[in-house]
Scaffold this motif. Structure first.
Motif, PDB file in Angstrom:
ATOM      1  N   GLN A 148       0.860  -1.179   0.000  1.00 37.73           N
ATOM      2  CA  GLN A 148       0.000   0.000   0.000  1.00 37.73           C
ATOM      3  C   GLN A 148       0.897   1.230   0.000  1.00 37.73           C
ATOM      4  N   MET A 149       0.723   2.075  -1.005  1.00 35.51           N
ATOM      5  CA  MET A 149       1.562   3.262  -1.110  1.00 35.51           C
ATOM      6  C   MET A 149       0.741   4.482  -1.491  1.00 35.51           C
ATOM      7  N   LEU A 150       1.132   5.618  -0.931  1.00 35.85           N
ATOM      8  CA  LEU A 150       0.553   6.905  -1.283  1.00 35.85           C
ATOM      9  C   LEU A 150       1.645   7.732  -1.938  1.00 35.85           C
ATOM     10  N   VAL A 151       1.291   8.455  -2.986  1.00 35.09           N
ATOM     11  CA  VAL A 151       2.273   9.241  -3.733  1.00 35.09           C
ATOM     12  C   VAL A 151       1.878  10.714  -3.664  1.00 35.09           C
ATOM     13  N   TYR A 152       2.789  11.530  -3.120  1.00 31.25           N
ATOM     14  CA  TYR A 152       2.537  12.953  -2.939  1.00 31.25           C
ATOM     15  C   TYR A 152       3.440  13.786  -3.837  1.00 31.25           C
ATOM     16  N   GLU A 153       3.072  15.059  -4.006  1.00 38.66           N
ATOM     17  CA  GLU A 153       3.976  15.980  -4.680  1.00 38.66           C
ATOM     18  C   GLU A 153       5.253  16.063  -3.847  1.00 38.66           C
ATOM     19  N   TYR A 154       6.385  16.177  -4.521  1.00 41.65           N
ATOM     20  CA  TYR A 154       7.671  16.201  -3.826  1.00 41.65           C
ATOM     21  C   TYR A 154       7.973  17.600  -3.312  1.00 41.65           C
ATOM     22  N   MET A 155       8.398  17.685  -2.053  1.00 41.99           N
ATOM     23  CA  MET A 155       8.739  18.958  -1.426  1.00 41.99           C
ATOM     24  C   MET A 155      10.265  19.052  -1.298  1.00 41.99           C
ATOM     25  N   PRO A 156      10.930  19.750  -2.214  1.00 41.64           N
ATOM     26  CA  PRO A 156      12.401  19.757  -2.267  1.00 41.64           C
ATOM     27  C   PRO A 156      13.098  20.351  -1.050  1.00 41.64           C
ATOM     28  N   ASN A 157      12.401  21.185  -0.273  1.00 39.56           N
ATOM     29  CA  ASN A 157      13.047  21.779   0.896  1.00 39.56           C
ATOM     30  C   ASN A 157      12.715  21.060   2.201  1.00 39.56           C
ATOM     31  N   GLY A 158      12.198  19.844   2.080  1.00 34.75           N
ATOM     32  CA  GLY A 158      12.015  19.006   3.260  1.00 34.75           C
ATOM     33  C   GLY A 158      10.976  19.518   4.235  1.00 34.75           C
ATOM     34  N   ASN A 159      11.214  19.245   5.528  1.00 27.75           N
ATOM     35  CA  ASN A 159      10.245  19.647   6.543  1.00 27.75           C
ATOM     36  C   ASN A 159      10.783  20.765   7.432  1.00 27.75           C
ATOM     37  N   LEU A 160       9.873  21.434   8.103  1.00 29.85           N
ATOM     38  CA  LEU A 160      10.223  22.592   8.926  1.00 29.85           C
ATOM     39  C   LEU A 160      11.120  22.211  10.096  1.00 29.85           C
ATOM     40  N   ARG A 161      10.923  21.044  10.672  1.00 28.70           N
ATOM     41  CA  ARG A 161      11.726  20.636  11.827  1.00 28.70           C
ATOM     42  C   ARG A 161      13.216  20.663  11.512  1.00 28.70           C
ATOM     43  N   ASP A 162      13.591  20.150  10.348  1.00 27.01           N
ATOM     44  CA  ASP A 162      15.007  20.116   9.984  1.00 27.01           C
ATOM     45  C   ASP A 162      15.589  21.521   9.846  1.00 27.01           C
ATOM     46  N   HIS A 163      14.777  22.464   9.367  1.00 29.95           N
ATOM     47  CA  HIS A 163      15.261  23.832   9.194  1.00 29.95           C
ATOM     48  C   HIS A 163      15.346  24.590  10.518  1.00 29.95           C
ATOM     49  N   LEU A 164      14.640  24.112  11.531  1.00 32.49           N
ATOM     50  CA  LEU A 164      14.671  24.762  12.842  1.00 32.49           C
ATOM     51  C   LEU A 164      15.703  24.138  13.779  1.00 32.49           C
ATOM     52  N   SER A 165      16.277  23.019  13.378  1.00 30.51           N
ATOM     53  CA  SER A 165      17.228  22.321  14.247  1.00 30.51           C
ATOM     54  C   SER A 165      18.569  23.046  14.283  1.00 30.51           C
ATOM     55  N   ALA A 166      19.340  22.738  15.313  1.00 31.81           N
ATOM     56  CA  ALA A 166      20.660  23.360  15.469  1.00 31.81           C
ATOM     57  C   ALA A 166      21.611  22.924  14.363  1.00 31.81           C
ATOM     58  N   GLN A 167      21.308  21.798  13.708  1.00 33.15           N
ATOM     59  CA  GLN A 167      22.175  21.277  12.651  1.00 33.15           C
ATOM     60  C   GLN A 167      21.835  21.845  11.270  1.00 33.15           C
ATOM     61  N   ALA A 168      20.837  22.717  11.187  1.00 28.87           N
ATOM     62  CA  ALA A 168      20.440  23.284   9.896  1.00 28.87           C
ATOM     63  C   ALA A 168      21.604  24.060   9.279  1.00 28.87           C
ATOM     64  N   LYS A 169      21.780  23.914   7.964  1.00 23.38           N
ATOM     65  CA  LYS A 169      22.888  24.578   7.278  1.00 23.38           C
ATOM     66  C   LYS A 169      22.752  26.095   7.319  1.00 23.38           C
ATOM     67  N   GLU A 170      21.515  26.571   7.222  1.00 22.50           N
ATOM     68  CA  GLU A 170      21.279  28.019   7.213  1.00 22.50           C
ATOM     69  C   GLU A 170      19.996  28.320   7.968  1.00 22.50           C
ATOM     70  N   ALA A 171      20.063  29.270   8.881  1.00 24.03           N
ATOM     71  CA  ALA A 171      18.891  29.615   9.686  1.00 24.03           C
ATOM     72  C   ALA A 171      17.848  30.336   8.841  1.00 24.03           C
ATOM     73  N   LEU A 172      16.588  30.054   9.108  1.00 25.31           N
ATOM     74  CA  LEU A 172      15.505  30.746   8.417  1.00 25.31           C
ATOM     75  C   LEU A 172      15.416  32.180   8.928  1.00 25.31           C
TER      76      LEU A 172
END
Length: 210
Positions: free
Chosen positions: A95-119
């Motif tokens: 069983q699989m669901l196919v969504y539009e691809y989001m190239p910038n990933g999720n918000l959690r990764d961008h808010l983490s201390a390991q994010a390459k660049e702060a928002l």
């Protein structure tokens, strides 16, 4: 053999072979996320469309329930701040669901201390407003209204222009319709759903949670 038969405008009925080919046979190099439901792979469909393929863990009853819930809900929800369902696959034990691809990933990764660049602050504000608009649509404009029940930063996805899109409707449920004369109001679940750390205090303290 396919288990479900449904015709949905704008949603593709895809085969296991098509999705296997699109993800290089579900290779580890295509893996972009995973959780209790299964794994998510980046894929390229036959028409060149980028997609995120959510492969439900085999033999998971919870996964099966989430699968049918997401097809039902996402196929009739259309808003720029909600992730779009592109297609689905239901063959044998897959069983699989196919969504539009989001190239910038999720918000959690961008808010983490390991994010390459702060928002930047303006971008954070724009993401917050976009997420709120998506949730507002679910609560007030969807017919009937829908409660997501698992809103958290990892379920806020970002497209190529950092437009926020609410994702993962596996724990959603339809809101009860208002009581009409001679008609009893719909059932409201009293079981708390979602990720505990993401559920606000006032909901946890409530005696009823939809």
């Amino acid at each position: 053999a396919k288990k479900i038969q449904m015709k949905i405008d704008g949603v593709k009925d895809l085969t296991f072979e098509e999705l296997s080919n699109s993800t290089s046979n579900f290779s580890d190099s295509a893996l972009i996320g995973q959780g209790g439901y299964g794994k998510v792979y980046r894929g390229i469909l036959a028409d060149g469309t980028g997609a995120a393929v959510k492969r439900t863990q085999q033999g998971s009853l919870q996964g099966s329930e989430e699968f049918f819930t997401e097809i039902e809900l996402l196929s009739r929800l259309h808003h720029r701040n909600l992730v779009s369902l592109v297609g689905y696959c239901d063959e044998d034990n897959e069983q699989m669901l196919v969504y539009e691809y989001m190239p910038n990933g999720n918000l959690r990764d961008h808010l983490s201390a390991q994010a390459k660049e702060a928002l930047s602050f303006p971008m954070r504000l724009r993401i917050a407003l976009g997420s709120s608009r998506g949730i507002l649509y679910l609560h007030t404009e969807a017919d009937p209204p829908i409660y997501h029940r698992d809103i958290k930063s990892s379920n806020i996805l970002l497209d190529s222009k950092f437009v926020a899109k609410v994702a993962d409707f596996g724990l959603s449920r339809l809101a009860p319709l208002p009581a009409m004369e001679g008609v009893a109001p719909g059932h409201v679940s009293t079981v708390v759903k979602g990720t505990p750390v993401s559920i606000t205090f006032y909901i946890l303290a409530s005696t009823s949670c939809a």
